[in-house]
Design a protein around this motif. Structure first.
Motif, PDB file in Angstrom:
ATOM      1  N   ASN A  29       0.747  -1.357  -0.011  1.00 28.87           N
ATOM      2  CA  ASN A  29      -0.004   0.084  -0.222  1.00 28.87           C
ATOM      3  C   ASN A  29       0.832   1.314  -0.137  1.00 28.87           C
ATOM      4  O   ASN A  29       0.375   2.296  -0.558  1.00 28.87           O
ATOM      5  N   ARG A  30       1.926   1.262   0.531  1.00 29.91           N
ATOM      6  CA  ARG A  30       2.939   2.470   0.851  1.00 29.91           C
ATOM      7  C   ARG A  30       3.179   2.733  -0.559  1.00 29.91           C
ATOM      8  O   ARG A  30       3.655   4.042  -0.831  1.00 29.91           O
ATOM      9  N   LEU A  31       3.246   2.245  -1.503  1.00 29.71           N
ATOM     10  CA  LEU A  31       3.876   2.300  -2.799  1.00 29.71           C
ATOM     11  C   LEU A  31       2.875   3.206  -3.714  1.00 29.71           C
ATOM     12  O   LEU A  31       3.099   3.715  -4.686  1.00 29.71           O
ATOM     13  N   ASN A  32       1.660   3.247  -3.420  1.00 34.10           N
ATOM     14  CA  ASN A  32       0.426   3.862  -3.965  1.00 34.10           C
ATOM     15  C   ASN A  32       0.557   3.539  -5.605  1.00 34.10           C
ATOM     16  O   ASN A  32       0.278   4.397  -6.105  1.00 34.10           O
ATOM     17  N   LEU A  33       0.198   2.105  -5.581  1.00 36.88           N
ATOM     18  CA  LEU A  33       0.373   1.723  -7.001  1.00 36.88           C
ATOM     19  C   LEU A  33      -0.930   1.814  -7.645  1.00 36.88           C
ATOM     20  O   LEU A  33      -0.915   1.567  -9.062  1.00 36.88           O
ATOM     21  N   LYS A  34      -1.927   1.937  -7.067  1.00 33.89           N
ATOM     22  CA  LYS A  34      -3.167   1.590  -7.519  1.00 33.89           C
ATOM     23  C   LYS A  34      -3.605   0.735  -8.302  1.00 33.89           C
ATOM     24  O   LYS A  34      -3.726  -0.280  -7.819  1.00 33.89           O
ATOM     25  N   ASN A  35      -3.639   0.780  -9.592  1.00 35.14           N
ATOM     26  CA  ASN A  35      -4.011  -0.484 -10.625  1.00 35.14           C
ATOM     27  C   ASN A  35      -3.054  -1.201 -10.797  1.00 35.14           C
ATOM     28  O   ASN A  35      -3.108  -2.266 -11.463  1.00 35.14           O
ATOM     29  N   ASP A  36      -1.826  -0.835 -10.532  1.00 36.22           N
ATOM     30  CA  ASP A  36      -0.402  -1.755 -10.806  1.00 36.22           C
ATOM     31  C   ASP A  36      -0.186  -2.913  -9.853  1.00 36.22           C
ATOM     32  O   ASP A  36      -0.433  -2.552  -8.790  1.00 36.22           O
ATOM     33  N   VAL A  37       0.332  -3.777 -10.085  1.00 33.78           N
ATOM     34  CA  VAL A  37       0.703  -5.004  -9.338  1.00 33.78           C
ATOM     35  C   VAL A  37       1.798  -5.647  -9.487  1.00 33.78           C
ATOM     36  O   VAL A  37       2.263  -5.772 -10.372  1.00 33.78           O
ATOM     37  N   PRO A  38       2.679  -5.524  -8.375  1.00 34.49           N
ATOM     38  CA  PRO A  38       3.965  -6.452  -8.497  1.00 34.49           C
ATOM     39  C   PRO A  38       3.829  -7.812  -7.931  1.00 34.49           C
ATOM     40  O   PRO A  38       2.736  -8.297  -7.206  1.00 34.49           O
ATOM     41  N   ALA A  39       4.385  -8.595  -8.400  1.00 29.31           N
ATOM     42  CA  ALA A  39       4.357 -10.252  -7.917  1.00 29.31           C
ATOM     43  C   ALA A  39       5.614 -10.914  -7.900  1.00 29.31           C
ATOM     44  O   ALA A  39       6.526 -10.330  -8.354  1.00 29.31           O
ATOM     45  N   ILE A  40       5.507 -11.987  -7.262  1.00 27.33           N
ATOM     46  CA  ILE A  40       6.825 -12.565  -6.896  1.00 27.33           C
ATOM     47  C   ILE A  40       6.392 -14.293  -6.910  1.00 27.33           C
ATOM     48  O   ILE A  40       5.166 -14.897  -6.832  1.00 27.33           O
ATOM     49  N   GLN A  58      17.126 -26.948 -10.932  1.00 31.21           N
ATOM     50  CA  GLN A  58      17.087 -25.253 -11.091  1.00 31.21           C
ATOM     51  C   GLN A  58      15.942 -24.959  -9.838  1.00 31.21           C
ATOM     52  O   GLN A  58      15.187 -25.522  -9.510  1.00 31.21           O
ATOM     53  N   VAL A  59      16.645 -23.829  -9.331  1.00 30.80           N
ATOM     54  CA  VAL A  59      16.052 -23.135  -8.261  1.00 30.80           C
ATOM     55  C   VAL A  59      15.881 -21.657  -8.584  1.00 30.80           C
ATOM     56  O   VAL A  59      16.816 -20.924  -8.726  1.00 30.80           O
ATOM     57  N   LEU A  60      14.794 -21.131  -9.155  1.00 26.65           N
ATOM     58  CA  LEU A  60      14.620 -19.877  -9.754  1.00 26.65           C
ATOM     59  C   LEU A  60      13.684 -19.207  -9.080  1.00 26.65           C
ATOM     60  O   LEU A  60      12.650 -19.360  -8.566  1.00 26.65           O
ATOM     61  N   MET A  61      13.845 -17.739  -8.766  1.00 30.93           N
ATOM     62  CA  MET A  61      13.008 -16.789  -8.574  1.00 30.93           C
ATOM     63  C   MET A  61      12.492 -15.619  -9.477  1.00 30.93           C
ATOM     64  O   MET A  61      13.077 -15.577 -10.278  1.00 30.93           O
ATOM     65  N   SER A  62      11.162 -15.838  -9.352  1.00 32.11           N
ATOM     66  CA  SER A  62      10.546 -14.850 -10.564  1.00 32.11           C
ATOM     67  C   SER A  62      10.032 -13.492  -9.785  1.00 32.11           C
ATOM     68  O   SER A  62       9.306 -13.616  -8.800  1.00 32.11           O
ATOM     69  N   LEU A  63      10.242 -12.387 -10.546  1.00 29.97           N
ATOM     70  CA  LEU A  63       9.858 -10.910  -9.922  1.00 29.97           C
ATOM     71  C   LEU A  63       9.205 -10.471 -11.259  1.00 29.97           C
ATOM     72  O   LEU A  63       9.553 -10.363 -12.243  1.00 29.97           O
ATOM     73  N   ALA A  64       7.856 -10.107 -10.763  1.00 31.11           N
ATOM     74  CA  ALA A  64       7.117  -9.442 -11.928  1.00 31.11           C
ATOM     75  C   ALA A  64       6.420  -8.106 -11.710  1.00 31.11           C
ATOM     76  O   ALA A  64       6.128  -7.865 -10.474  1.00 31.11           O
ATOM     77  N   TYR A  65       6.226  -7.302 -12.843  1.00 33.98           N
ATOM     78  CA  TYR A  65       5.233  -6.103 -12.510  1.00 33.98           C
ATOM     79  C   TYR A  65       4.240  -6.164 -13.657  1.00 33.98           C
ATOM     80  O   TYR A  65       4.605  -6.019 -14.706  1.00 33.98           O
ATOM     81  N   ILE A  66       2.944  -5.902 -13.127  1.00 32.56           N
ATOM     82  CA  ILE A  66       1.645  -5.960 -13.924  1.00 32.56           C
ATOM     83  C   ILE A  66       1.360  -4.661 -14.009  1.00 32.56           C
ATOM     84  O   ILE A  66       0.894  -3.823 -12.993  1.00 32.56           O
ATOM     85  N   LYS A  67       1.269  -3.882 -15.216  1.00 34.92           N
ATOM     86  CA  LYS A  67       0.648  -2.589 -15.319  1.00 34.92           C
ATOM     87  C   LYS A  67      -0.428  -2.481 -16.198  1.00 34.92           C
ATOM     88  O   LYS A  67      -0.458  -3.111 -17.330  1.00 34.92           O
ATOM     89  N   LYS A  68      -1.633  -1.754 -15.847  1.00 32.37           N
ATOM     90  CA  LYS A  68      -2.707  -1.426 -16.600  1.00 32.37           C
ATOM     91  C   LYS A  68      -2.314  -0.354 -17.738  1.00 32.37           C
ATOM     92  O   LYS A  68      -1.950   0.985 -16.973  1.00 32.37           O
ATOM     93  N   SER A  78       2.794  -6.967 -18.527  1.00 30.22           N
ATOM     94  CA  SER A  78       3.642  -7.617 -17.537  1.00 30.22           C
ATOM     95  C   SER A  78       5.003  -7.746 -18.154  1.00 30.22           C
ATOM     96  O   SER A  78       5.305  -8.623 -18.753  1.00 30.22           O
ATOM     97  N   ILE A  79       6.031  -7.393 -17.035  1.00 26.38           N
ATOM     98  CA  ILE A  79       7.404  -7.549 -17.458  1.00 26.38           C
ATOM     99  C   ILE A  79       7.987  -8.502 -16.210  1.00 26.38           C
ATOM    100  O   ILE A  79       7.552  -8.151 -14.875  1.00 26.38           O
ATOM    101  N   GLY A  80       8.779  -9.272 -16.457  1.00 27.34           N
ATOM    102  CA  GLY A  80       9.508 -10.057 -15.275  1.00 27.34           C
ATOM    103  C   GLY A  80      10.704 -10.444 -15.765  1.00 27.34           C
ATOM    104  O   GLY A  80      11.275 -10.379 -16.781  1.00 27.34           O
ATOM    105  N   ILE A  81      11.467 -10.855 -14.673  1.00 23.29           N
ATOM    106  CA  ILE A  81      13.020 -11.416 -14.614  1.00 23.29           C
ATOM    107  C   ILE A  81      13.009 -12.728 -13.553  1.00 23.29           C
ATOM    108  O   ILE A  81      12.075 -12.801 -12.766  1.00 23.29           O
ATOM    109  N   GLN A  82      13.807 -13.435 -14.042  1.00 22.94           N
ATOM    110  CA  GLN A  82      13.956 -14.761 -13.239  1.00 22.94           C
ATOM    111  C   GLN A  82      15.381 -15.103 -13.130  1.00 22.94           C
ATOM    112  O   GLN A  82      15.816 -16.059 -13.910  1.00 22.94           O
TER     113      GLN A  82
END
Length: 302
Positions: A29-40, A58-68, A78-82
């Protein structure tokens, strides 16, 4: 998500692959992203093949950001790195070598004559991707994505040879879903992959039939198939590789799918047309929110 695959069961040591993964959206909430959503997310894959028990983990972490992208709530990106680590290992105890033939018979007491610098290697790996989604409603949508793996071309030699690297892999995929009857949707889909000299193309079609909802959640069964084509770098030809049958069911918080590959390649002589059996189970811990557009642009006809 849990996934299990066994391939070529008719050969002495079938290839087996296991996968476990999980992912979630984050509420910050503190990022005030409104309609955008980060994901892990986190994914663990392990593959075991051959008499040497060659194992890849393989042990992989996914970090993503979804934008309206628009106020109409229909276009998203949505853009992500792994990033992660991969370990490969093998065991020579079950292998036999020419040097162990004493001229009359096989002698396990003789040296194999092979000297391995390592039988286990670990390396850092990183990939990334981009997906565009158009979503009119729950049953009318389309997406297309592109991803790249092994961006750092990690070294993967068991002999400390810096020239032996893992080629980058490029994947392009897409899916369209649209209703053709009150309770029936069609979903054509495709995927193209290229790594080094090799590439493959998968073309498929699903039919999805909706049953009566349970507790407000969609219940449906899907049936479909894929055809896989691959490129042979030796003769420069595109070959028919496999026909894949797929069945899937959405029930409450579960999604269960099974598939079977019917081998149609030149490997038929060894496999008797048998390919791979695969099963997947997805459990959704939280009831999914039904997609409702916050705004809709009303066309003006003049």
């Amino acid at each position: 998500v849990g996934n299990y695959r066994t391939q070529w069961s008719v050969i002495p040591v079938p290839y087996k692959t296991f996968s476990l993964s999980t992912d979630t959206r984050l509420k910050i909430n503190r990022l005030n992203l409104k309609n955008d959503v980060p994901a892990i997310g986190l994914i663990v894959n392990t593959d075991n093949s051959g008499d040497s028990r060659f194992t890849t983990t393989q042990v992989l972490m996914s970090l993503a950001y979804i934008k309206k992208l628009n106020k109409d709530s229909t276009h998203f990106i949505s853009i992500g790195i792994q990033p992660g680590f991969t370990t490969k290992r093998f065991n020579t105890s079950a292998l036999t070598f020419d040097n162990q033939y004493d001229g009359d018979q096989y002698n396990a007491g003789l040296s194999s004559g092979e000297n391995y610098s390592n039988t286990k290697i670990t390396y850092f790996d990183i990939g990334g991707g981009l997906v565009y989604l158009w979503k009119k409603n729950q049953r009318t949508q389309a997406n297309i994505g592109v991803s790249a793996f092994h961006l750092n071309t990690p070294k993967q030699s068991f002999f400390n040879d810096n020239n032996i690297k893992l080629d980058r892999k490029i994947t392009v995929s897409g899916l369209i879903e649209f209703p053709v009857a009150a309770k029936v949707d069609l979903m054509p889909t495709f995927m193209y992959q290229k790594q080094g000299l090799f590439n493959e193309t998968d073309l498929g079609m699903f039919g999805k039939y909706y049953l009566e909802p349970i507790d407000g959640m969609a219940t449906a069964v899907s049936l479909g198939g894929f055809y896989r084509l691959n490129f042979q770098p030796i003769d420069g030809m595109t070959m028919q590789d496999a026909f894949i049958l797929v069945a899937n069911m959405d029930y409450r918080n579960f999604n269960v799918g099974v598939s079977y590959d019917v081998n149609t390649s030149k490997l038929i002589a060894a496999t008797n047309n048998r390919g791979a059996f695969e099963i997947s189970v997805i459990y959704i811990f939280k009831k999914p929110i039904i997609f409702i557009a916050k705004k809709r642009v009303c066309p003006v006809y003049m």
